[in-house]
Write an enzyme that holds these catalytic residues in place. Structure first.
Site, PDB file in Angstrom:
ATOM      1  N   LEU A  75      65.848  54.435  19.568  1.00 25.53           N
ATOM      2  CA  LEU A  75      66.214  53.264  19.975  1.00 25.53           C
ATOM      3  C   LEU A  75      67.520  53.253  20.878  1.00 25.53           C
ATOM      4  O   LEU A  75      68.434  53.979  20.749  1.00 25.53           O
ATOM      5  CB  LEU A  75      66.737  52.437  18.732  1.00 25.53           C
ATOM      6  CG  LEU A  75      67.013  51.077  18.890  1.00 25.53           C
ATOM      7  CD1 LEU A  75      65.810  50.009  18.953  1.00 25.53           C
ATOM      8  CD2 LEU A  75      67.722  50.414  17.566  1.00 25.53           C
ATOM      9  N   ASN A  99      79.121  58.047  13.649  1.00 23.90           N
ATOM     10  CA  ASN A  99      80.081  59.159  13.811  1.00 23.90           C
ATOM     11  C   ASN A  99      80.327  59.295  15.446  1.00 23.90           C
ATOM     12  O   ASN A  99      80.596  60.443  15.875  1.00 23.90           O
ATOM     13  CB  ASN A  99      79.914  60.435  13.153  1.00 23.90           C
ATOM     14  CG  ASN A  99      78.518  61.030  13.818  1.00 23.90           C
ATOM     15  OD1 ASN A  99      77.757  60.506  14.417  1.00 23.90           O
ATOM     16  ND2 ASN A  99      78.628  62.406  13.561  1.00 23.90           N
ATOM     17  N   HIS A 101      82.443  58.496  19.023  1.00 26.70           N
ATOM     18  CA  HIS A 101      83.520  58.547  19.466  1.00 26.70           C
ATOM     19  C   HIS A 101      84.376  57.127  19.124  1.00 26.70           C
ATOM     20  O   HIS A 101      83.634  55.960  19.295  1.00 26.70           O
ATOM     21  CB  HIS A 101      84.008  58.917  20.658  1.00 26.70           C
ATOM     22  CG  HIS A 101      83.421  58.197  21.862  1.00 26.70           C
ATOM     23  ND1 HIS A 101      83.883  56.892  22.325  1.00 26.70           N
ATOM     24  CD2 HIS A 101      82.057  58.126  22.456  1.00 26.70           C
ATOM     25  CE1 HIS A 101      83.269  56.424  23.338  1.00 26.70           C
ATOM     26  NE2 HIS A 101      82.013  57.193  23.460  1.00 26.70           N
ATOM     27  N   TYR A 142      86.272  68.237  17.380  1.00 29.14           N
ATOM     28  CA  TYR A 142      85.134  69.308  17.174  1.00 29.14           C
ATOM     29  C   TYR A 142      85.513  70.053  15.750  1.00 29.14           C
ATOM     30  O   TYR A 142      86.787  69.889  15.290  1.00 29.14           O
ATOM     31  CB  TYR A 142      84.980  69.969  18.115  1.00 29.14           C
ATOM     32  CG  TYR A 142      83.808  69.725  19.177  1.00 29.14           C
ATOM     33  CD1 TYR A 142      82.362  70.391  19.573  1.00 29.14           C
ATOM     34  CD2 TYR A 142      84.056  68.670  19.855  1.00 29.14           C
ATOM     35  CE1 TYR A 142      81.673  70.091  20.330  1.00 29.14           C
ATOM     36  CE2 TYR A 142      83.104  68.116  20.788  1.00 29.14           C
ATOM     37  CZ  TYR A 142      81.908  68.941  21.060  1.00 29.14           C
ATOM     38  OH  TYR A 142      80.865  68.576  21.879  1.00 29.14           O
ATOM     39  N   GLU A 143      84.788  70.694  15.111  1.00 33.43           N
ATOM     40  CA  GLU A 143      85.086  71.557  14.048  1.00 33.43           C
ATOM     41  C   GLU A 143      86.352  71.901  14.188  1.00 33.43           C
ATOM     42  O   GLU A 143      87.219  72.033  13.239  1.00 33.43           O
ATOM     43  CB  GLU A 143      83.876  72.403  13.675  1.00 33.43           C
ATOM     44  CG  GLU A 143      84.171  73.509  12.839  1.00 33.43           C
ATOM     45  CD  GLU A 143      83.962  73.083  11.386  1.00 33.43           C
ATOM     46  OE1 GLU A 143      83.258  72.201  10.973  1.00 33.43           O
ATOM     47  OE2 GLU A 143      84.857  73.774  10.750  1.00 33.43           O
ATOM     48  N   ASP A 175      83.169  69.736   9.636  1.00 37.09           N
ATOM     49  CA  ASP A 175      81.962  69.060   9.769  1.00 37.09           C
ATOM     50  C   ASP A 175      81.187  68.737   8.554  1.00 37.09           C
ATOM     51  O   ASP A 175      81.448  67.596   8.040  1.00 37.09           O
ATOM     52  CB  ASP A 175      81.119  69.811  10.812  1.00 37.09           C
ATOM     53  CG  ASP A 175      81.480  69.761  12.164  1.00 37.09           C
ATOM     54  OD1 ASP A 175      81.886  68.620  12.577  1.00 37.09           O
ATOM     55  OD2 ASP A 175      81.134  70.734  13.106  1.00 37.09           O
ATOM     56  N   GLN A 279      94.261  89.448 -13.131  1.00 33.68           N
ATOM     57  CA  GLN A 279      95.135  88.457 -13.845  1.00 33.68           C
ATOM     58  C   GLN A 279      96.545  88.487 -14.178  1.00 33.68           C
ATOM     59  O   GLN A 279      96.744  89.793 -14.427  1.00 33.68           O
ATOM     60  CB  GLN A 279      93.963  87.779 -14.627  1.00 33.68           C
ATOM     61  CG  GLN A 279      92.767  87.501 -14.245  1.00 33.68           C
ATOM     62  CD  GLN A 279      91.799  87.130 -15.576  1.00 33.68           C
ATOM     63  OE1 GLN A 279      91.034  88.052 -15.914  1.00 33.68           O
ATOM     64  NE2 GLN A 279      91.470  85.969 -15.741  1.00 33.68           N
TER      65      GLN A 279
END
Length: 433
Positions: A75, A99, A101, A142-143, A175, A279
């Site tokens: 579309l 998502n 810009h 970006y990531e 991301d 530990q």
């Protein structure tokens, strides 16, 4: 108890997202039973269809791993017919997700305000790089952009040597992590709508999702500001701390003493390593000393208290490695785990994906895409529900559900043919969009 009733059965989602952050969110919702209609550009579709392809005739694994169980509608929402179709979809959906810009959906004519007016019950989910208040809100995200601005890169990696540089994580903190955060927000909004009858606007930034996973580093900054040093870091007590949280190699992150150790074969296998944690508790430490054969530590004041061990990390690292280096990572794991020591082998991707125990119906799943692709592996729903098992179906072909969706909206075959010719659902014959 109803068995195998999909939690999101009956929820309809219009998915205007692409690449990874948005699709990871909507795929999870599809696996939980929502009907997800993915809007794709006619002729090209989601950019990941052709990114990192293993075969020029097939969609990439990048696309396949993020778009299972969805429907694909090609579309162009900028054409008059496209706007009409998207308007009809929005009027009949529960969630609209995008998502693009910043400003793109407003320009297209489908901002939150417009969508809310079209369908007051519709929940509008959006992913952007940064909060609207951020200094960096106009950056293309970006990531790595999310990781470097949220503190992940500055606190990851080695603190000394030639490779002491800010390092981004191999995990998709900016991301897929953002997609999971948005999914939480959308599910909360669905629950809220049950009480209010009205949808809301869910804004998720990549920066905030990444920052949420860096919470312990903000904890460390608070401590550093207060006392000037961080006892759990390998730099303590011999090196001077600056006024920000430094990189710390493979330290565990909290108050216990964890590190990655070489095992047999490390010279040729870059993942012949094991992670071992000491530990802080007295009984836990006694068991660890017994398992390692280091019972002399129990009477040595340099090691027999947690605070002392913090001050003598380098000696501890060297001695534990003297134990691990002549054993395989699997042998170390088997031996030390008997003593309640937190330990695990460093597994590479092939080891993970060839372990049959990971194919339990959720951890890793095999999806039959059919045709030339055949079966591919992906990570399933990360949690399990006692009364529901997801069905992991194939990804849609580009525009494979266009006729189905348009028919459901009342468009005749003749109208659909006209839309294909005018560039709404198919590329124009001259190649123009």
């Amino acid at each position: 108890m109803a068995q195998n009733m999909a939690p999101l059965q009956g929820i309809k989602i219009v998915d205007f997202t692409a690449v990874q952050s948005g699709p990871s969110c909507t795929q999870l919702l599809a696996w939980l039973g929502a009907e997800v209609i993915k809007i794709e550009r006619p002729g090209s579709g989601d950019a990941t269809r052709k990114e990192l392809q293993f075969d020029p005739d097939c969609p990439s694994y990048y696309f396949l791993q993020l778009n299972s169980n969805k429907k694909s509608l090609t579309l162009d929402a900028a054409t008059p017919d496209g706007k009409e179709i998207l308007t009809k979809l929005i009027k009949g959906c529960d969630i609209f997700v995008e998502n693009l810009h910043p400003g793109a959906m407003d320009k297209l004519g489908f901002s939150w305000e417009v969508v809310h007016q079209l369908n007051p019950r519709c929940i509008y989910g959006t992913i952007k790089g940064f909060p609207e208040s951020s200094t960096y809100k106009d950056l293309k995200a970006y990531e790595p952009v999310a990781q470097v601005t949220a503190g992940a890169a500055s606190t990851t990696g080695w603190w000394e040597g030639d490779n002491a540089v800010p390092t981004q994580s191999g995990a998709a903190l900016g991301d897929s992590n953002t997609g999971m955060h948005l999914a939480i927000g959308l599910l909360a909004a669905l629950q809220q709508r049950e009480r209010t009858g009205e949808g809301c606007y869910v804004y998720q930034s990549m920066h905030n999702a990444c920052l949420n996973l860096c919470r312990i580093k903000t904890r460390d900054q608070l401590t550093l500001d207060r006392i000037g040093y961080l006892t759990q870091f390998p730099q303590y007590p011999n090196e001077k701390f600056g006024d920000f949280v430094p990189r710390s190699g493979n330290q565990e992150g909290s108050g216990v003493l964890g590190w990655t150790y070489k095992c047999k074969g490390w010279e040729t296998d870059p993942n012949a390593y094991v992670y071992v944690i000491l530990q802080r508790g007295k009984k836990d430490f006694e068991l660890a000393c017994k398992g390692l054969g280091f019972e002399d530590w129990l009477t040595n004041p340099d090691f027999n208290t947690a605070d002392a061990r913090d001050r003598h990390k380098q000696e501890i690292y060297k001695r534990i490695e003297s134990y691990t280096i002549n054993k395989t990572k699997y042998e170390v794991t088997a031996e030390l785990s008997k003593f309640g020591i937190p330990v695990a082998p460093v597994l590479n991707t092939r080891e993970i994906m060839t372990d049959p125990n990971n194919y339990d119906g959720n951890t890793l799943v095999k999806i039959d895409q059919g045709g030339k692709i055949g079966t591919f592996v992906t990570v399933g729903v990360p949690f399990t529900l006692s009364n529901f098992q997801p069905t992991y179906g194939p990804c849609p072909t580009l525009g494979g559900n266009t006729a189905e969706v348009l028919t459901s909206l009342g468009y005749t075959p003749e109208q659909q043919e006209a839309m294909a010719k005018n560039g709404t659902t198919a590329p124009l014959a001259d190649g123009k969009m």
